[in-house]
Write an enzyme that holds these catalytic residues in place. Structure first.
Site, PDB file in Angstrom:
ATOM      1  N   GLY A  34      41.077  24.775  11.938  1.00  0.00           N
ATOM      2  CA  GLY A  34      41.528  25.261  10.949  1.00  0.00           C
ATOM      3  C   GLY A  34      41.090  26.371  10.925  1.00  0.00           C
ATOM      4  O   GLY A  34      40.308  26.953   9.614  1.00  0.00           O
ATOM      5  N   ALA A  35      41.055  27.560  11.759  1.00  0.00           N
ATOM      6  CA  ALA A  35      40.484  29.238  10.951  1.00  0.00           C
ATOM      7  C   ALA A  35      41.520  29.907  10.523  1.00  0.00           C
ATOM      8  O   ALA A  35      41.118  30.742  10.245  1.00  0.00           O
ATOM      9  CB  ALA A  35      39.405  29.409  12.224  1.00  0.00           C
ATOM     10  N   SER A  36      42.993  29.550  10.142  1.00  0.00           N
ATOM     11  CA  SER A  36      43.513  29.909  10.083  1.00  0.00           C
ATOM     12  C   SER A  36      43.928  30.479   8.121  1.00  0.00           C
ATOM     13  O   SER A  36      44.412  31.041   7.720  1.00  0.00           O
ATOM     14  CB  SER A  36      44.790  29.890   9.973  1.00  0.00           C
ATOM     15  OG  SER A  36      45.171  29.131   9.456  1.00  0.00           O
ATOM     16  N   ILE A  39      38.230  27.706   4.444  1.00  0.00           N
ATOM     17  CA  ILE A  39      36.513  26.818   4.929  1.00  0.00           C
ATOM     18  C   ILE A  39      36.231  28.217   5.679  1.00  0.00           C
ATOM     19  O   ILE A  39      35.517  28.869   6.636  1.00  0.00           O
ATOM     20  CB  ILE A  39      35.698  26.553   4.803  1.00  0.00           C
ATOM     21  CG1 ILE A  39      35.932  25.696   2.731  1.00  0.00           C
ATOM     22  CG2 ILE A  39      34.092  26.270   5.319  1.00  0.00           C
ATOM     23  CD1 ILE A  39      35.374  24.541   3.165  1.00  0.00           C
ATOM     24  N   GLY A  40      37.685  27.524   7.672  1.00  0.00           N
ATOM     25  CA  GLY A  40      37.058  28.054   8.654  1.00  0.00           C
ATOM     26  C   GLY A  40      37.751  29.655   9.036  1.00  0.00           C
ATOM     27  O   GLY A  40      36.678  29.952   8.978  1.00  0.00           O
ATOM     28  N   TYR A 178      41.457   9.727   2.378  1.00  0.00           N
ATOM     29  CA  TYR A 178      40.244  11.096   2.826  1.00  0.00           C
ATOM     30  C   TYR A 178      38.274  10.660   2.825  1.00  0.00           C
ATOM     31  O   TYR A 178      38.127  11.254   3.381  1.00  0.00           O
ATOM     32  CB  TYR A 178      40.249  12.305   0.964  1.00  0.00           C
ATOM     33  CG  TYR A 178      39.611  13.181   1.804  1.00  0.00           C
ATOM     34  CD1 TYR A 178      39.519  14.284   2.362  1.00  0.00           C
ATOM     35  CD2 TYR A 178      38.536  13.730   0.651  1.00  0.00           C
ATOM     36  CE1 TYR A 178      39.408  15.708   2.635  1.00  0.00           C
ATOM     37  CE2 TYR A 178      37.716  15.033   1.025  1.00  0.00           C
ATOM     38  CZ  TYR A 178      38.051  15.873   2.175  1.00  0.00           C
ATOM     39  OH  TYR A 178      36.985  17.076   1.552  1.00  0.00           O
TER      40      TYR A 178
END
Length: 306
Positions: A34-36, A39-40, A178
């Site tokens: 989720g680096a895009s 938090i990522g 969730y």
């Protein structure tokens, strides 16, 4: 591993300005999913600034490359790995490629996720919400972790950071899908950490409170609230350096104790909160259910910790 490893790491961090010693992340291979964005993305910058070679994973290749370019502009090292983490064979191939190209992974940050804030009253006919949430929040990180664990155990070193939520303690209304998915990951991590401790592999569950990202935007009540992605990323980096079992909030810990000591009282309090804070306009929308299996789990890359 030494039972005092985390306290000693904390002392070392505090003494670092005096000793001049580098961060334990220097030259480490750090995978961030989720680096895009969110938090990522912030974790990628913070880990790279500490000297890590960040290995960036998300679906959006163009956004990943944007993040990687910024890391490089700041003097860091980054390699991108576009991947749909809800595609099981693609996750297996990703794990194999990471090990083939880098030899080993020191830290895995399972950050990619999906948040859904929707009451049960609006969830009829929407079981796909549960499926999509479990796919990215639980099945995907577990599969990637299992692909990298044998290498970590063989080397006698490795660390997995799972971004979960204070909701696993609070059990807040409107987050059933969730919180269930994050609770599953939280519990799985705890068990896995006990099985791999003797092999030098540790797990950290980060039970964040509200973090303001693109995924909080649809909920009007959250506007302007929560920690910034950069603040969250600083805690993730610290967790990689110190390897605690849990990173929690005071409110989450208090809520967990109250749930144990006075469960019916907390039910009443949360029931009132449920009535006070309505579903968002986004939750009241009637977006159609996915029609093709290949599209069921295509979801945003960053989580919101709620």
């Amino acid at each position: 591993m030494n039972l005092l490893s985390t306290p000693l790491a904390r002392l070392e961090r505090l003494a670092r300005p005096l000793t001049g010693r580098p961060s334990p992340l220097r030259d480490a291979h750090v995978v961030v999913t989720g680096a895009s964005s969110g938090i990522g993305e912030a974790t990628a910058y913070a880990a790279a600034a500490a000297g890590a070679h960040v290995l960036l994973v998300a679906r959006r290749a163009d956004e990943l490359e944007r993040v990687a370019e910024r890391v490089r502009e700041q003097g860091g090292r980054a390699t991108t790995y576009p991947c749909d983490l809800t595609d099981g064979p693609a996750v297996d191939a990703l794990a194999a490629r990471l090990l083939d190209e880098h030899g080993h992974v020191d830290h895995l940050v399972n950050n990619a996720g999906r948040s859904i804030r929707r009451s049960l009253a609006l969830s009829g006919g929407r079981f796909h919400d549960v499926e999509r949430t479990m796919a990215i929040n639980f099945l995907a990180p577990v599969r990637l972790t299992m692909g990298l664990l044998p290498s970590m155990r063989e080397r006698g070193s490795g660390h997995v950071v799972n971004i979960v939520t204070w909701g696993v303690q609070l059990k807040a209304p409107k987050f059933s899908a969730y919180i269930a998915s994050k609770t599953a990951l939280d519990a799985w991590s705890r068990v896995a950490g006990r099985e791999t401790w003797a092999d030098g592999v540790t797990f950290t569950s980060m039970r964040f409170g509200l973090v303001e990202t693109a995924m909080t935007a649809p909920t009007e009540a959250y506007a302007g609230r929560g920690a910034s992605p950069e603040q969250a990323a600083a805690r993730v980096v610290r967790a990689m350096e110190e390897r605690p079992v849990l990173v929690s909030t005071l409110a989450g810990n208090v809520g967990e104790v109250l749930n144990l000591l006075a469960p019916r009282l907390t039910d009443v309090l949360f029931a009132r909160a449920d009535r006070t804070f309505a579903d968002s306009a986004a939750a009241r929308s009637t977006d159609p259910a996915p029609t093709a299996p290949a599209k069921v789990h295509r979801v945003p890359d960053e989580p919101v910790a709620t």
